[in-house]
Write a protein that holds these residues in place. Structure first.
Motif, PDB file in Angstrom:
ATOM      1  N   UNK A 151     -31.609   2.696  42.810  1.00 29.66           N
ATOM      2  CA  UNK A 151     -31.945   3.516  42.254  1.00 29.66           C
ATOM      3  C   UNK A 151     -30.177   4.420  42.218  1.00 29.66           C
ATOM      4  N   UNK A 152     -29.624   4.469  43.036  1.00 30.03           N
ATOM      5  CA  UNK A 152     -28.473   5.600  43.036  1.00 30.03           C
ATOM      6  C   UNK A 152     -27.522   3.982  42.439  1.00 30.03           C
ATOM      7  N   UNK A 153     -27.655   3.677  42.329  1.00 26.74           N
ATOM      8  CA  UNK A 153     -26.207   3.100  42.003  1.00 26.74           C
ATOM      9  C   UNK A 153     -26.370   2.479  40.088  1.00 26.74           C
ATOM     10  N   UNK A 154     -28.378   2.324  39.633  1.00 31.53           N
ATOM     11  CA  UNK A 154     -28.581   2.495  38.354  1.00 31.53           C
ATOM     12  C   UNK A 154     -28.132   3.853  37.766  1.00 31.53           C
ATOM     13  N   UNK A 155     -28.408   5.054  38.300  1.00 34.49           N
ATOM     14  CA  UNK A 155     -28.614   5.944  37.978  1.00 34.49           C
ATOM     15  C   UNK A 155     -27.304   6.963  37.584  1.00 34.49           C
ATOM     16  N   UNK A 156     -25.964   6.213  39.028  1.00 35.52           N
ATOM     17  CA  UNK A 156     -24.625   6.216  38.381  1.00 35.52           C
ATOM     18  C   UNK A 156     -24.135   5.844  37.219  1.00 35.52           C
ATOM     19  N   UNK A 157     -24.466   4.366  37.281  1.00 39.68           N
ATOM     20  CA  UNK A 157     -23.802   3.580  36.094  1.00 39.68           C
ATOM     21  C   UNK A 157     -25.103   4.082  34.747  1.00 39.68           C
ATOM     22  N   UNK A 158     -25.852   4.534  34.233  1.00 41.87           N
ATOM     23  CA  UNK A 158     -26.779   5.812  33.321  1.00 41.87           C
ATOM     24  C   UNK A 158     -25.845   6.061  33.380  1.00 41.87           C
ATOM     25  N   UNK A 159     -25.050   7.659  33.951  1.00 43.73           N
ATOM     26  CA  UNK A 159     -24.132   8.103  33.971  1.00 43.73           C
ATOM     27  C   UNK A 159     -23.046   8.266  33.923  1.00 43.73           C
ATOM     28  N   UNK A 160     -22.777   7.444  34.019  1.00 42.56           N
ATOM     29  CA  UNK A 160     -21.334   6.423  33.374  1.00 42.56           C
ATOM     30  C   UNK A 160     -20.969   6.400  31.705  1.00 42.56           C
ATOM     31  N   UNK A 161     -22.518   5.531  31.739  1.00 46.27           N
ATOM     32  CA  UNK A 161     -22.115   5.189  30.480  1.00 46.27           C
ATOM     33  C   UNK A 161     -22.842   5.546  29.322  1.00 46.27           C
ATOM     34  N   UNK A 162     -23.102   7.338  29.419  1.00 41.06           N
ATOM     35  CA  UNK A 162     -23.071   7.976  28.947  1.00 41.06           C
ATOM     36  C   UNK A 162     -22.299   8.394  28.231  1.00 41.06           C
ATOM     37  N   UNK A 163     -21.417   8.510  29.997  1.00 42.32           N
ATOM     38  CA  UNK A 163     -19.441   8.669  28.756  1.00 42.32           C
ATOM     39  C   UNK A 163     -18.879   8.598  28.861  1.00 42.32           C
ATOM     40  N   UNK A 164     -19.371   7.083  28.381  1.00 39.57           N
ATOM     41  CA  UNK A 164     -18.454   5.897  27.917  1.00 39.57           C
ATOM     42  C   UNK A 164     -17.223   5.328  28.809  1.00 39.57           C
ATOM     43  N   UNK A 165     -17.170   6.079  30.655  1.00 44.26           N
ATOM     44  CA  UNK A 165     -16.857   6.008  31.685  1.00 44.26           C
ATOM     45  C   UNK A 165     -15.324   6.684  31.290  1.00 44.26           C
ATOM     46  N   UNK A 166     -15.259   7.481  30.324  1.00 44.40           N
ATOM     47  CA  UNK A 166     -13.869   8.418  29.938  1.00 44.40           C
ATOM     48  C   UNK A 166     -13.558   9.155  31.575  1.00 44.40           C
TER      49      UNK A 166
END
Length: 252
Positions: free
Chosen positions: A69-84
């Motif tokens: 779950x933490x992996x998916x949450x951090x992925x959502x976190x990064x995608x929302x910012x475009x990983x900028x």
């Protein structure tokens, strides 16, 4: 009064455009002045981002173990910012390690990632996953709302207190804001209110930890670059978020 409110609304749109991949800038025209004023609203945008992260955590609760779950949450976190911000972290890690000032600034504009940048990405993403898993294990989903706000007040602080290292760039307008200290006060107040609401007095530790990271990164950037850049602001957001998570989890 109405004109002032409209100006602040554009500044908020500018903050959303800077920090996320939500295309509000296509619907509302923003200029350099709006970007400059947006440093007051960076933690507010972070709070909205944190709300999305916390919602994702709640939806995954009971459906996956904490690690996946933490992996998916951090992925959502990064995608929302475009990983900028992660990109800024990698560029900063590559640049701060070598050459003279001009060479460091040139490295930051190089699209390739070097060994220091790759290592920084791996370590920070791995650390954030482990920390989010620990938050999930304790059942403190609301903490995830406060963390992005704490990280972004660190960026507001560097924007308000340090010069820009270049004559142009993504962060140039942000750092050129008038009445920067007053706008920093708004950003800090927002982050503190959110932190207290989501984590009570322990939330103050999260904001303090992000502030310490801002002080350390700012001092290094001032010495090595002569000021901050957009990449440095991205790096301090990522490091500030990790520091805030550690501070929350370290308290008993």
């Amino acid at each position: 009064m109405i004109a002032a409110l409209r100006a602040e609304a554009r500044a908020l749109v500018a903050a959303v455009t800077l920090l996320t991949r939500i295309p509000l800038g296509r619907r509302v025209h923003v200029d350099g002045g709006d970007v400059a004023r947006s440093l007051a609203w960076l933690p507010l945008v972070g709070t909205a981002l944190g709300g999305g992260v916390a919602l994702a955590a709640r939806l995954l609760e009971g459906r996956l173990d904490d690690g996946p779950a933490a992996v998916l949450i951090v992925a959502v976190w990064a995608l929302a910012t475009g990983a900028i911000h992660l990109d800024g972290l990698a560029d900063s890690a590559d640049a701060l390690g070598g050459g003279d000032r001009e060479r460091r600034l040139a490295i930051m504009r190089d699209s390739q990632i070097g060994s220091f940048g790759a290592l920084a990405l791996v370590l920070v993403v791995a650390l954030k996953i482990a920390l989010v898993a620990a938050v999930l294990a304790r059942g403190h989903h609301l903490w995830l709302i406060a963390i992005p706000a704490a990280g972004r007040v660190a960026a507001s602080a560097l924007s308000a207190l340090l010069p820009y290292a270049r004559d142009d760039g993504t962060g140039a307008a942000l750092v050129s804001a008038g009445r920067r200290r007053e706008r920093l006060a708004v950003a800090l107040a927002t982050a503190l209110v959110v932190a207290l609401a989501c984590a009570r007095l322990r939330g103050l530790l999260a904001v303090a930890a992000a502030a310490l990271v801002a002080a350390a990164v700012g001092r290094l950037a001032l010495r090595r670059l002569g000021g901050v850049t957009g990449d440095i602001l991205g790096a301090v957001i990522e490091l500030g978020e990790c520091a805030a998570l550690i501070a929350l989890l370290a308290g008993r």
